[in-house]
Design an enzyme around this catalytic site. Structure first.
Site: not given
Ligand code: HEM
Ligand SMILES: [Cu+2]
Lengths: 271, 540
Positions: B215, B219, B366-368, B429-430
């Site tokens: 996580h 940041y 989401h993370f893209h 995914r993956r």
């Protein structure tokens, strides 16, 4: 003000920040370890401590429920990285002597003239596992089982190393090479079937899975059907049964015919 | 004042070069598993590519950007030559060597374990050693940032540390501590197995160690972006930072609450107690705080710029903003993507909602959107802002820069919105291959095709970005003036020691890591029978 005065209770930033985070921690801990466990009416706790341990993930003995009697034996093979590593010439020689009694069915060069599997150049781990399973009764066969029951661990390892050491010869009655059917290249993702080659050697090999090129069509078909019907059950965690059950009878035939027609030299080499 | 320009440029160029390669792999992945590509019949190649893409985009690229930007901040904000230049170069070369070391086994198909390592899957030991070298190289940067700040403090006792440097050092401390989780996993668990000293591994414990990193690393990726929001954008558009204190509070909050929340990545893991999952989930809710503070402060700062330019009315000031300024454009795009991505993040952090999107394409979408979109678009902005100072030449073609930013924004939306959607429909995914001929997923063919098209738009934008920077190296010479950071409306004359130093917040960060991770780690480490046999990639 210097950093030394930072960590004192007279510094209001110190007091406030430590106080706030400690409070958040305590409140969330009470909620997570006491309030929420008891909020689940379907779980019973003896006391508060029991609830806290459960929420913390302390390993607990499962209540002693009698495990249902297994009607048939499952595979008990244990393979460590030392079991078959670096066989000596001597071990392979011992394997060769022992293998004389296998030759009636599996062929003097490890290539069968009947519909028994070809063993020449098969992965050592595969032969090791199947012989073990025949010995314990996890896999049974009227012809094969009697040969396996009296083998020692050492003999099984020697035989495995011997056959793995033999060159991969073409099948005795090679058929013309067939094109790849979909079930072999793609598997069937929506039915949870991976491409065969992702375990059986043409893309990758997963320990215990044999390569299949040039094996007898009748034999492979019979094994797939036996997996599908649960008659054969020595595959660990039902890996192969889950696949075979989801295959259509037509796909079983296509896959067996395809693999039977392939030369064994396309199999991925093993380190 | 930028003295060590070569050092900074080397970091940026290496970062953007590997970014370009990984971006191409990403676009290929999208294409090959979409209905418009013909599948290659070999999933292993897909996972090779995926491992390279993830390792570069997750570890190498953002780390290099943070380092290069960090060195620039240290010189420009402190008005002080970088101390330890040789060490900085050593760190840089460690990253070069580490990356090469990691990439060779990946290319050979010996380390297709994906950037999250996935034990008990075990790849070639050099892959992991390469990643370790990259991390060690970046730790040198952490040490240098700390040393340089200390030297400045000695020369300026009691003076407020410039905001950019305060935030930069906070980011470096966050990275130093969060990388420890993955380092423990690699050194104590994975590398001994990959080197052949052991053949079993406690995969559950490894996942906990990885969540320690997973996580807060997010940041760390975000830090340069937030620093750019606060210290570059307001200056570039002619405004001022609304509140210096608010900015400092945001950065220290990241330091404290980014760490003790990583187990929101293990909601579905049976080896973690539900109580700890709840605590981590609750602390995750807190981490929205610094982001809300930032959005508020930056909007206020932008409004100041607009009003200074004669903007009027409740919302009328928005039209007075310098929309042809690339920095303004990048900020706006970044905020829109942050808004959508943040809303998605609230779903991920909720224990129950997470179960419906866990391990689906929603996660990658989401993370893209957040990382590839909101964060990386500001990396572009940082490069555009620094380039004239680093090269002594002007970036003349503002229109091309605007087009590049537009394409990235549009490409990211086109890629990630359908990506989220198919995730909600349950697409995992993956996965290397999907059979869109199957009636069960045939309706998703359109969405996946759209995503793939978006991927090519992104690739086009990425190429443009690199071309712009390369052309900037050969443009006519021009003096860019001093490299300044944005000033606050009320530039602080003094700052309370708690907001001018990091010690208290680092202590809280470590303390909360102990409370939130201590027991789960000890529990697994000390329990018998929690290990499973390793599964070696490509071996029999
Ligand atoms: C052309 C633009 C891009 C495309 C088309 C793309 C595509 C992909 C695809 C298809 C995956 C694999 C998803 C899966 O199978 O689960 C992936 C994973 C990933 N991408 Fe990208 N990507 C792009 C840009 C980026 C950018 C800009 C970043 C960040 C800087 C990034 C970071 C990652 C990471 C960290 C992973 C995870 C790898 C893993 O799951 O092991 N990507 N990307
Ligand atoms: Cu997270």
């Amino acid at each position: 003000m210097s950093t030394r005065e930072l960590f004192t209770l007279t510094n209001r930033h110190f007091k406030a920040s430590v106080g706030i985070f400690a409070a958040i921690f305590v409140v969330t801990a009470i909620a997570g370890f006491i309030v929420l466990p008891f909020a689940q009416p379907w779980v019973q706790f003896a006391n508060v401590w029991d609830a806290i341990c459960s929420a913390a993930g302390v390993p607990q003995r499962a209540a002693s429920v009698a495990t249902p009697e297994q009607s048939k034996r499952l595979s008990e093979v244990v393979l460590t990285s030392n079991t078959l590593s670096r066989p000596s010439q001597e071990a392979i020689g011992r394997g060769a002597t022992l293998a004389q009694r296998c030759a009636i069915c599996h062929g003097p060069t490890g290539v069968s003239r009947a519909d028994s599997p070809n063993l020449a150049g098969q992965y050592a781990a595969v032969i090791y596992k199947e012989l073990h399973d025949f010995r314990t009764g996890a896999r049974t066969n009227a012809v094969m089982s009697p040969f396996a029951v009296n083998l020692t661990d050492q003999e099984i390892a020697d035989l495995s190393n011997y056959y793995a050491d033999l060159p991969r010869l073409p099948a005795y009655h090679p058929t013309p090479q067939l094109p790849k059917p979909n079930i072999v290249i793609y598997g069937a993702p929506m039915r949870g079937i991976a491409p065969c080659g992702s375990c059986h050697g043409s893309l990758d090999n997963k320990t215990g899975s044999p390569w299949l090129e040039g094996q007898s069509e009748a034999y492979m078909k019979a094994q797939l059907q036996a997996f599908a019907s649960d008659e054969r059950r020595n595959d660990i965690s039902q890996q192969m049964r889950n696949v075979a059950r989801a295959m259509t009878p037509q796909e079983i035939e296509q896959a067996a015919a395809y693999y039977a027609s392939q030369p064994p030299d396309i199999v991925k080499a093993v380190d | 004042m930028l003295v060590n320009r070569k050092l900074i440029l080397a970091h940026f160029w290496l970062a953007f070069a590997v970014f370009g390669i990984a971006l191409t792999l990403g676009a290929w992945q999208m294409f090959i598993r979409s209905p418009i590509g013909t599948w290659l019949s070999n999933p292993e190649l897909y996972y090779r590519s995926l491992t390279a893409h993830g390792t570069v985009m997750g570890y190498v690229f953002p780390t290099l950007v943070a380092m290069g930007f960090g060195y620039a901040i240290s010189e420009a904000a402190l008005q002080q030559r970088l101390v330890g230049v040789r060490w900085a170069w050593a760190g840089f070369w460690l990253i070069v060597i580490g990356s090469i070391m990691a990439v060779i086994p990946i290319a050979l198909g010996r380390a297709s374990v994906l950037y999250t390592f996935y034990p008990p899957l075990i790849g070639n030991v050099f892959y992991y050693l390469g990643v370790v070298l990259v991390v060690v190289g970046s730790w040198i940067w952490v040490a240098l940032m700390s040393v340089n700040l200390r030297i400045w403090r000695k020369a300026h006792p009691g003076a407020p540390v410039p905001l950019a440097m305060f935030a930069n050092v906070a980011g470096s401390y966050l990275w130093a501590w969060t990388a420890v989780g993955a380092a423990l996993e690699l050194l104590l668990q994975i590398i001994p197995v990959a080197a052949g000293l052991k053949n079993t591994i406690d995969a559950g414990l490894a996942r906990i160690f990885f969540s320690w990193t997973l996580h807060a690393i997010v940041y760390f990726w975000l830090m340069p972006t937030y620093i750019a929001y606060y210290t570059i954008v307001p200056r570039a558009i002619g405004g001022r930072v609304y509140s210096d204190t608010m900015a400092r509070i945001s950065f220290i909050l990241f330091l404290v609450v980014a760490m003790p929340i990583g187990m929101h990545h293990t909601f579905a893991d049976p080896q973690v107690g539900a109580g700890f999952k709840f605590i981590h989930s609750a602390f995750t809710a807190l981490v929205t705080l610094p982001t809300f503070l930032t959005v508020f402060t930056i909007c206020a700062s932008v409004e100041i710029a607009a009003r200074l330019r004669g903007g009027r009315g409740l919302f009328g000031w928005i039209t007075a903003l310098p929309w042809d300024n690339p920095m303004m454009l990048a900020l706006a795009f970044s905020f829109v993507m942050l808004g959508f991505g943040g809303a998605g993040g609230l779903i991920n952090m909720s224990y129950q909602l997470d179960t419906s999107i866990h391990n689906t394409q929603w996660i990658t979408g989401h993370f893209h959107l957040i990382f590839g979109g909101a964060i990386v678009i500001m990396y572009f902005a940082i490069a555009y802002d620094l380039w004239p100072h680093l090269t002594g030449r002007e970036l003349v073609d503002l229109r091309l820069i605007r087009t590049q930013l537009w394409l990235w924004f549009v490409g990211m939306i086109v890629t990630t919105f359908p990506w989220h959607w198919v995730g909600i429909l349950g697409m995992p995914r993956r996965m290397a291959y999907f059979d869109f001929g199957d009636p069960a997923i045939a309706p998703q063919a359109l969405s996946v095709t759209l995503s793939a098209i978006g991927g090519f738009i992104l690739l086009a934008s990425g190429i443009m970005f690199i071309v712009i920077l390369a052309r900037g190296m050969r443009a006519p010479q021009a003096d860019a003036g001093a490299n300044r950071f944005a000033l606050a409306v009320h530039q602080p004359a003094t700052v309370p020691v708690a907001l001018n130093t990091h010690a208290l917040w680092v202590a809280l960060m470590i303390g909360l890591t102990l409370t939130n991770y201590g027991y789960p780690i000890l529990n697994l480490a000390l329990s018998e029978g929690t290990s499973v046999p390793a599964v070696y990639v490509g071996a029999q």
